[in-house]
Design a protein around this motif. Structure first.
Motif, PDB file in Angstrom:
ATOM      1  N   GLU A  46       0.833  -1.205   0.000  1.00 22.52           N
ATOM      2  CA  GLU A  46       0.000   0.000   0.000  1.00 22.52           C
ATOM      3  C   GLU A  46       0.865   1.252   0.000  1.00 22.52           C
ATOM      4  O   GLU A  46       0.587   2.211  -0.723  1.00 22.52           O
ATOM      5  CB  GLU A  46      -0.918   0.019   1.227  1.00 22.52           C
ATOM      6  CG  GLU A  46      -2.052  -0.967   1.171  1.00 22.52           C
ATOM      7  CD  GLU A  46      -2.863  -0.984   2.459  1.00 22.52           C
ATOM      8  OE1 GLU A  46      -2.694  -0.067   3.308  1.00 22.52           O
ATOM      9  OE2 GLU A  46      -3.661  -1.912   2.632  1.00 22.52           O
ATOM     10  N   GLN A  69       2.304   2.025  -3.338  1.00 20.90           N
ATOM     11  CA  GLN A  69       1.322   2.636  -4.228  1.00 20.90           C
ATOM     12  C   GLN A  69       1.119   4.115  -3.901  1.00 20.90           C
ATOM     13  O   GLN A  69       1.046   4.959  -4.802  1.00 20.90           O
ATOM     14  CB  GLN A  69      -0.007   1.889  -4.131  1.00 20.90           C
ATOM     15  CG  GLN A  69       0.059   0.489  -4.695  1.00 20.90           C
ATOM     16  CD  GLN A  69      -1.201  -0.320  -4.414  1.00 20.90           C
ATOM     17  OE1 GLN A  69      -2.201   0.202  -3.939  1.00 20.90           O
ATOM     18  NE2 GLN A  69      -1.140  -1.612  -4.705  1.00 20.90           N
ATOM     19  N   SER A  94       4.255   6.041  -4.970  1.00 23.22           N
ATOM     20  CA  SER A  94       4.288   6.150  -6.432  1.00 23.22           C
ATOM     21  C   SER A  94       3.316   7.206  -6.926  1.00 23.22           C
ATOM     22  O   SER A  94       3.651   8.027  -7.793  1.00 23.22           O
ATOM     23  CB  SER A  94       3.950   4.811  -7.078  1.00 23.22           C
ATOM     24  OG  SER A  94       4.953   3.881  -6.821  1.00 23.22           O
ATOM     25  N   LYS A  95       2.104   7.200  -6.385  1.00 24.01           N
ATOM     26  CA  LYS A  95       1.111   8.195  -6.784  1.00 24.01           C
ATOM     27  C   LYS A  95       1.590   9.594  -6.444  1.00 24.01           C
ATOM     28  O   LYS A  95       1.494  10.511  -7.257  1.00 24.01           O
ATOM     29  CB  LYS A  95      -0.229   7.920  -6.110  1.00 24.01           C
ATOM     30  CG  LYS A  95      -1.315   8.904  -6.523  1.00 24.01           C
ATOM     31  CD  LYS A  95      -2.600   8.665  -5.758  1.00 24.01           C
ATOM     32  CE  LYS A  95      -3.692   9.633  -6.128  1.00 24.01           C
ATOM     33  NZ  LYS A  95      -3.348  11.043  -6.070  1.00 24.01           N
TER      34      LYS A  95
END
Length: 126
Positions: free
Chosen positions: A109, A112, A115-116
Motif C-alpha cells: 500500500e 502505491q 508512487s502516486k
C-alpha cells in the motif's frame, strides 16, 4: 506445576524463538518506517502537490504503527492466558504469520501511495 513448585515456564528455546520473531518483525517495521519517513521528507521538499501526498503517507504510517502495536499487545495478552507450551507455540506462529502478512500489505500500500505522490509531483504545472 513444575518441580520447583512454580507454574508453567516457557523453555529457553521457545523464549529465544519468540524473541527472534519479535526482533525480526521490529527490524522490518523500523526499516519500513524509516523508508516511508525518508520518502515523505524528500517529497515534502517539492511543493504543495507533494505536501498532500506526504501528509497521506504520514497518516498511513501512523495508522500502520497503531495497528501493529495493537496486534503486539493482543498477542502479549493472549500469551498471558496460554494454558500450555503447545498453545504458546501456536499463538506465536499465528502472530508471526499475521504480522508478516500485515507488513507485506502495508509495504505494498505504501509503495502505491508513494508512487502516486511521486507521479503527482512530476506532473508539469499548468
Amino acid at each position: 506445576m513444575n518441580e520447583n513448585g512454580r507454574g508453567f515456564e516457557i523453555p529457553k528455546e521457545v523464549r529465544s524463538m519468540a524473541e527472534a520473531g519479535f526482533e525480526q518483525a521490529r527490524r522490518t517495521f523500523e526499516k519500513f518506517l524509516a523508508s516511508a519517513q525518508e520518502t515523505a521528507g524528500t517529497l515534502e521538499e517539492r511543493g504543495a502537490t507533494v505536501r498532500a501526498g506526504a501528509k497521506d503517507i504520514g497518516a498511513r504510517v501512523m495508522t500502520y504503527a497503531e495497528k501493529n502495536v495493537q496486534a503486539s499487545l493482543d498477542y502479549a495478552q493472549s500469551l498471558v492466558h496460554a494454558k500450555d507450551l503447545p498453545e504458546v507455540m501456536r499463538l506465536h506462529g499465528e502472530f508471526v504469520q499475521a504480522q508478516l502478512r500485515a507488513l507485506a500489505e502495508q509495504a505494498s500500500e505504501m509503495g502505491q501511495v508513494v508512487s502516486k505522490a511521486a507521479l503527482d509531483a512530476a506532473k508539469p504545472k499548468t
